[in-house]
Design an enzyme around this catalytic site. Sequence first.
Site, PDB file in Angstrom:
ATOM      1  N   ARG A  63       0.834  -1.204   0.000  1.00 52.05           N
ATOM      2  CA  ARG A  63       0.000   0.000   0.000  1.00 52.05           C
ATOM      3  C   ARG A  63       0.875   1.262   0.000  1.00 52.05           C
ATOM      4  O   ARG A  63       0.523   2.267  -0.627  1.00 52.05           O
ATOM      5  CB  ARG A  63      -0.912  -0.028   1.222  1.00 52.05           C
ATOM      6  N   HIS A  67       0.319   4.244  -2.707  1.00 51.08           N
ATOM      7  CA  HIS A  67       0.009   5.605  -2.282  1.00 51.08           C
ATOM      8  C   HIS A  67       1.135   6.577  -2.647  1.00 51.08           C
ATOM      9  O   HIS A  67       0.863   7.771  -2.817  1.00 51.08           O
ATOM     10  CB  HIS A  67      -0.264   5.642  -0.781  1.00 51.08           C
ATOM     11  N   ASN A  94      -3.636   8.733   4.397  1.00 53.07           N
ATOM     12  CA  ASN A  94      -2.387   8.010   4.633  1.00 53.07           C
ATOM     13  C   ASN A  94      -2.119   7.713   6.101  1.00 53.07           C
ATOM     14  O   ASN A  94      -1.068   7.156   6.432  1.00 53.07           O
ATOM     15  CB  ASN A  94      -1.201   8.812   4.073  1.00 53.07           C
ATOM     16  N   HIS A 191      -5.826  -5.990  -2.571  1.00 51.38           N
ATOM     17  CA  HIS A 191      -6.596  -6.082  -1.337  1.00 51.38           C
ATOM     18  C   HIS A 191      -6.773  -7.524  -0.877  1.00 51.38           C
ATOM     19  O   HIS A 191      -7.466  -7.774   0.111  1.00 51.38           O
ATOM     20  CB  HIS A 191      -7.955  -5.405  -1.500  1.00 51.38           C
TER      21      HIS A 191
END
Length: 320
Positions: A63, A67, A94, A191
Amino acid sequence: MMKSCFADLMLTMVLLASGVRVSFGALSSSYYAMTCPFVEFTVRNTVSQALQNDPTLAAGLLRLHFHDCFVQGCDASILIDASDKTAEKDSPANESIRGYEVIDQAKQMLEDQCPGVVSCADIIAIAARDAVLFARGPYYDVANGRKDGRRSRIEDTINLPPPTLNSTELIKMFAQHGFNVQDLVALSGAHTLGAARCVSFNQRLSNFDSTNEADPTMDSNYARMLQRTCNAGNNTQVGFDYTRNRFDVNYFYALQARMGLLMSDQTLYSNPRTQSIVNSYSMDPRSFFSDFQQAMIKMGALDIKEGNQGEIRLNCRKFN
């Protein structure tokens, strides 16, 4: 510990010897071959030790890479600390990001070996790949050569997709970064690792709309289970699927069973354009793995900084 390090070194040598060498624009998988030849081993060993202590960090590192790349490109801007709390990492989007200390540790070891050579952005990309590998996911070659950015602003995180987007909105947002519908579904498959906090999906559980208490696209028994779980508070975490530390296709099974956790997850099974891909991946894990590899390579090349556009930070948390 020595046995583990030796095993990781042998794995690195085998993968480098057998893997296809890739290049993507200014990036190359042999970028550090002469200047810092043990960069892959160093990062992989750091990630391996971290995941042995905490397997949930696999999702965190993956992740972290996503991001970073979706905001100003893959330039390690997410790592910057700001005393006034105005950097990317200070954004609500975040605040649950994890894995910073793993990047710090790898960077320090590489600075000891090859001072001022390896960028923090490349470390993030390699660490994400290794996190997927150690979670039993696919290996893919990482092309390196990214420079670290000189900007990190909280307002730029508006480019991150919120968990409330529907499939049409997701397709449009991902297309702005050069991704097609297949890329979107493959990257959403990340995910299969990790969890989300109740605050990210509790709007689906009660007072959903004028006619439905809960989101009607969610299995009713699953919704009731989530309601009970989230009574413990908004920061309670729920896994995206029941194998949250293993990279597999159970995420897609969950969507088929109307048990997608986020609205942006379940919406992939509501649109015929994405539903067919979800069904394909659930039946053919090799297809998912292959498409995920290609989508990650593509993502890792987003808006990279070259030459004077960036720098090689000495400390990943500070601009030089």
